[in-house]
Write a protein that holds these residues in place. Structure first.
Motif, short mmCIF file in Angstrom:
data_model
loop_
_atom_site.label_atom_id
_atom_site.label_comp_id
_atom_site.label_asym_id
_atom_site.label_seq_id
_atom_site.Cartn_x
_atom_site.Cartn_y
_atom_site.Cartn_z
N ASP A 25 0.96 -1.26 0.04
CA ASP A 25 -0.09 -0.05 0.03
C ASP A 25 0.88 1.18 -0.07
O ASP A 25 0.66 2.27 -0.66
CB ASP A 25 -1.10 -0.07 1.11
N ALA A 32 2.65 6.23 -7.14
CA ALA A 32 1.74 7.21 -7.90
C ALA A 32 2.01 8.46 -7.88
O ALA A 32 1.90 9.64 -8.63
CB ALA A 32 0.42 6.97 -6.97
N LEU A 48 -2.16 4.54 -17.85
CA LEU A 48 -3.62 4.23 -17.44
C LEU A 48 -4.38 3.32 -18.52
O LEU A 48 -5.28 2.46 -18.19
CB LEU A 48 -4.37 5.66 -16.86
N VAL A 51 -3.23 -0.06 -18.05
CA VAL A 51 -3.72 -0.83 -16.86
C VAL A 51 -5.15 -0.99 -17.24
O VAL A 51 -5.66 -2.36 -16.94
CB VAL A 51 -3.63 0.16 -15.71
N GLU A 52 -5.82 -0.23 -17.73
CA GLU A 52 -7.19 -0.35 -18.22
C GLU A 52 -7.41 -1.79 -19.05
O GLU A 52 -8.47 -2.64 -19.01
CB GLU A 52 -8.01 0.66 -18.98
N VAL A 63 -0.58 -1.46 -10.74
CA VAL A 63 -1.89 -1.45 -11.02
C VAL A 63 -2.44 -0.66 -9.79
O VAL A 63 -3.53 0.08 -9.99
CB VAL A 63 -2.65 -2.82 -11.04
N SER A 64 -2.26 -0.98 -8.69
CA SER A 64 -2.74 -0.21 -7.48
C SER A 64 -2.44 1.32 -7.52
O SER A 64 -3.23 2.12 -7.25
CB SER A 64 -2.16 -0.83 -6.32
N ALA A 66 -1.92 2.82 -10.32
CA ALA A 66 -2.71 3.47 -11.35
C ALA A 66 -4.17 3.93 -10.66
O ALA A 66 -4.90 4.86 -10.99
CB ALA A 66 -2.99 2.58 -12.37
N ARG A 67 -4.63 2.99 -9.88
CA ARG A 67 -5.91 3.37 -9.34
C ARG A 67 -5.93 4.56 -8.38
O ARG A 67 -6.84 5.27 -8.50
CB ARG A 67 -6.53 2.24 -8.38
N LEU A 68 -4.82 4.98 -7.70
CA LEU A 68 -4.63 5.87 -7.16
C LEU A 68 -4.41 7.24 -7.88
O LEU A 68 -4.89 8.38 -7.41
CB LEU A 68 -3.40 6.02 -6.06
N ARG A 70 -5.92 7.75 -10.50
CA ARG A 70 -7.25 8.05 -11.31
C ARG A 70 -8.32 8.82 -10.11
O ARG A 70 -9.15 9.44 -10.59
CB ARG A 70 -8.03 6.57 -11.58
N GLN A 71 -7.88 8.70 -8.85
CA GLN A 71 -8.76 9.47 -7.92
C GLN A 71 -8.49 10.78 -7.96
O GLN A 71 -7.33 11.24 -8.12
CB GLN A 71 -8.30 8.83 -6.39
#
Length: 78
Positions: A25, A32, A48, A51-52, A63-64, A66-68, A70-71
């Motif tokens: 984490d 990120a 991104l 990853v998508e 990948v984790s 990339a989620r961050l 996008r936030q």
């Protein structure tokens, strides 16, 4: 012949390798942050997209991260 690995994927995986010594984490947050601060917006967008699309060979911590990315960024309190 194997397809070439996109440079954004290769670089993101290299960044992840440098954070292998910290919990996932915290590594995702650091990755990120690095990408957000130092990568050109086009490079971030390409990562991104990869990853998508579920690109093979992406480090799970990338990948984790990339989620961050996008936030929506929270405004500093103050």
């Amino acid at each position: 012949m194997a397809a070439a690995v996109p440079s954004e994927q290769r670089m993101a995986n290299q960044i992840a390798a440098n954070f292998r010594h910290v919990p996932d984490d915290r590594a995702a947050e650091a990755i990120a942050s690095h990408i957000s601060r130092f990568w050109d917006p086009r490079m971030r967008a390409r990562l991104l997209e990869l990853v998508e699309a579920g690109a093979d060979g992406l480090d799970p911590v990338v990948v984790s991260a990339a989620r961050l990315l996008r936030q929506p960024q929270e405004a500093p309190a103050g």
